[in-house]
Scaffold this active site. Structure first.
Site, PDB file in Angstrom:
ATOM      1  N   LYS A 171     -12.233  39.617  82.474  1.00 51.71           N
ATOM      2  CA  LYS A 171     -11.876  38.630  81.673  1.00 51.71           C
ATOM      3  C   LYS A 171     -12.873  38.703  80.046  1.00 51.71           C
ATOM      4  O   LYS A 171     -14.048  38.564  80.366  1.00 51.71           O
ATOM      5  CB  LYS A 171     -12.449  37.339  81.883  1.00 51.71           C
ATOM      6  CG  LYS A 171     -11.789  36.261  81.121  1.00 51.71           C
ATOM      7  CD  LYS A 171     -13.011  34.675  81.130  1.00 51.71           C
ATOM      8  CE  LYS A 171     -12.622  33.954  80.111  1.00 51.71           C
ATOM      9  NZ  LYS A 171     -12.645  34.494  78.457  1.00 51.71           N
ATOM     10  N   GLY A 224     -23.374  36.178  78.199  1.00 52.44           N
ATOM     11  CA  GLY A 224     -22.758  35.195  77.245  1.00 52.44           C
ATOM     12  C   GLY A 224     -23.851  34.003  76.910  1.00 52.44           C
ATOM     13  O   GLY A 224     -25.024  34.232  77.211  1.00 52.44           O
ATOM     14  N   SER A 225     -23.410  32.831  76.800  1.00 53.59           N
ATOM     15  CA  SER A 225     -24.521  31.595  76.615  1.00 53.59           C
ATOM     16  C   SER A 225     -25.292  31.399  77.738  1.00 53.59           C
ATOM     17  O   SER A 225     -24.839  31.650  78.922  1.00 53.59           O
ATOM     18  CB  SER A 225     -23.550  30.508  76.224  1.00 53.59           C
ATOM     19  OG  SER A 225     -22.938  29.926  77.004  1.00 53.59           O
ATOM     20  N   GLY A 229     -23.954  30.742  81.557  1.00 49.42           N
ATOM     21  CA  GLY A 229     -24.483  31.593  82.573  1.00 49.42           C
ATOM     22  C   GLY A 229     -25.238  30.761  83.957  1.00 49.42           C
ATOM     23  O   GLY A 229     -24.976  31.104  85.125  1.00 49.42           O
ATOM     24  N   CYS A 280     -27.544  39.347  70.527  1.00 53.39           N
ATOM     25  CA  CYS A 280     -28.599  38.634  71.264  1.00 53.39           C
ATOM     26  C   CYS A 280     -29.974  39.218  71.336  1.00 53.39           C
ATOM     27  O   CYS A 280     -31.176  38.627  71.801  1.00 53.39           O
ATOM     28  CB  CYS A 280     -28.044  38.508  72.798  1.00 53.39           C
ATOM     29  SG  CYS A 280     -27.878  40.372  73.733  1.00 53.39           S
ATOM     30  N   GLU A 379     -31.425  29.150  70.206  1.00 47.99           N
ATOM     31  CA  GLU A 379     -30.591  30.652  69.569  1.00 47.99           C
ATOM     32  C   GLU A 379     -29.456  30.108  68.710  1.00 47.99           C
ATOM     33  O   GLU A 379     -28.569  29.216  68.769  1.00 47.99           O
ATOM     34  CB  GLU A 379     -30.009  31.187  70.733  1.00 47.99           C
ATOM     35  CG  GLU A 379     -29.334  32.523  70.317  1.00 47.99           C
ATOM     36  CD  GLU A 379     -28.914  33.651  71.344  1.00 47.99           C
ATOM     37  OE1 GLU A 379     -28.931  34.915  71.241  1.00 47.99           O
ATOM     38  OE2 GLU A 379     -28.296  32.734  72.335  1.00 47.99           O
TER      39      GLU A 379
END
Length: 477
Positions: A171, A224-225, A229, A280, A379
């Site tokens: 995905k 990802g975030s 997560g 990141c 972040e």
């Protein structure tokens, strides 16, 4: 405009196309990409499960040939795919071509790894008995990738998964399906058997959730975030599923009094603002000692004045747009937060109106920030960095480590003593000396500590730790 379909059980299927919009020019539709349903995801998982017994026992030369063929095509098409990446994500064309090249290098590396699969043979403590230690493929792997590296991150997850004999349900991020579709199409035409690699595009609320709910995924690798997560982790625990998480960062770049000013400024500018700060590994906390602070701020400000923000495909552009309107709002909201918190807006912070409608934002530099401010703790994921003034190296190290994250960290210094101490004592998974914090080679492990990462490292030989299971076998001679 034709619809780029999902790949399920070796067949291109699906309709209900969603527009892929160019953030450099919102009038430009990159393509239409199918949206998978939860039933589609379940069909993809079933296809991967059915394909696993044969693929997991396939010959190493078959796997090698397919991965090598994919690597060769990706590299041959680097200009075309680089342009696609720049259009859908907003990286500049040179950055896009560089990322495509890295994807090709990753597939080439793992094509070689198929020929280097190895184990151990040990004597047992009992006479006349032999022991073999081998690695088996994990099973059906769910792969969920972010929008900021739309071809490199899929490559460094898909390539090792296939190399070690796993099957895949993939995905990609909803914002950037184009590069992912291209990479799956390349692998499909390279000769992957039906069901080995399945592509399911669409929103996380539908596609991602159906993957999390499935008991048939043996592992999920996610980038990802931090919030998402945690959801991946909780859902995986319920199914006793192996999971690998790469999440956020609030990376420090320490600049000491003895630093080469030019090296320090270039490392900070590259780390904090190139790729629109949407990495990141970007340095968003610039921790600078008193003796060099004012000179560093003045020099970095001049450097930022020379950075041209513009359309990602224009040759004069240094920094492209923010990826979409939602991310742009997050960036500008944090700029407002920084001002309210008392940091000094030393440069930038303005949204730009250019020749084409897009999500353009000036590189933004705060000074007089503290490590307790939200702009120093959370972040932002945009071209926004803050300078934190400190007294000396000891305070700089303490501030650098005072974060819930631990992905990447950098130091600018000409002192071997401080460089060595920082490498040993930085609470980060990756440390750079006199280099940008962003940028890790394709053949070395990638990953962090604390809230930035969970599970085995990605890339290089260390990828085997996630994508395989160790087996110990005994034989009586």
């Amino acid at each position: 405009m034709s619809i780029h379909q999902n790949l399920i059980a070796g067949e291109w299927v699906g309709g209900n196309g969603s527009e892929n919009i160019n953030p450099s020019d919102t009038n430009d539709v990159v393509g239409l990409y199918a949206q998978a349903s939860a039933d589609d995801v379940r069909a993809a998982i079933a296809a991967a499960k059915a394909a696993f017994p044969t693929w997991s026992r396939s010959g190493i030369l078959e796997r090698h040939a397919i991965l090598r063929k994919a690597a060769d095509e990706i590299l041959a098409r680097k200009q075309e795919l680089g342009e696609l990446l720049a259009r859908e994500e907003g990286k500049t064309l040179p950055e896009g071509i560089g990322e495509v090249t890295r994807a090709a290098q990753i597939f080439d590396f793992f094509s070689g790894e198929t020929l280097r699969l190895a184990g151990e043979m040990l004597p047992s403590a009992r006479p006349g008995i032999g022991v073999e230690i081998t690695r088996d493929p994990l099973g059906v792997i769910g792969i969920i990738t972010p929008w900021n590296f739309p071809i490199a991150i899929p490559a460094w997850k898909i390539a090792p998964a296939l190399c070690y004999g796993n099957t895949v349900v993939f995905k990609p991020a909803e914002l950037v399906p184009g590069c992912s579709w291209a990479i799956v199409d390349i692998l499909h035409r390279a000769g992957l058997p039906k069901g080995v690699l399945n592509l399911v595009m669409g929103p996380g609320s539908v596609v991602g959730q159906a993957m999390l709910d499935s008991p048939d995924l043996a592992g999920i690798t996610f980038t990802g975030s931090t919030g998402t997560g945690k959801r991946v982790a909780l859902a995986s625990l319920e199914h006793n599923r192996k999971f690998q998480l790469e999440m956020g960062g609030k990376n420090p770049m320490v600049v000491l009094d003895d630093a080469d000013l030019g090296v320090a400024v270039e490392a900070a500018a590259n780390s904090g603002f190139f790729s629109t700060g949407q990495r990141c590994t970007a340095s968003s906390r610039l921790i600078v000692t008193e003796g060099i602070h004012d000179k560093f701020v003045a020099a970095l400000t001049e450097r930022l004045k020379g950075i041209k923000v513009g359309h990602a495909l224009k040759p004069e552009t240094h920094v492209g747009p923010v990826v979409d309107a939602r991310q742009l709002k997050q960036d500008t909201d944090y700029i407002d937060i920084g001002v309210r918190e008392g940091a000094k807006l030393a440069f930038g912070g303005e949204r730009l109106e250019l020749d084409t409608p897009g999500f353009y934002l000036q590189p933004t530099l705060f000074t007089e920030a503290t490590n307790q401010m939200r702009i120093s703790r959370e972040e932002i994921f945009g071209p926004v960095a803050s300078v934190i003034r400190v007294k000396d190296y000891d305070e700089a190290l303490a501030v650098a480590n005072d974060t819930p994250f631990g992905l990447s960290a950098g130091i600018a210094t000409t002192s071997l003593k401080y460089a060595t101490h920082f490498k040993r004592n930085s609470e980060a998974g990756m440390v750079m000396v006199n280099l940008p914090t962003a940028g890790v080679d394709f053949h070395v492990p990638f990953g962090g500590r604390k809230a930035s990462s969970f599970g085995p490292r990605e890339q290089g030989k260390y990828a085997a730790e996630f994508f395989t299971v160790v087996k110990t076998s005994y034989t009586l001679a």
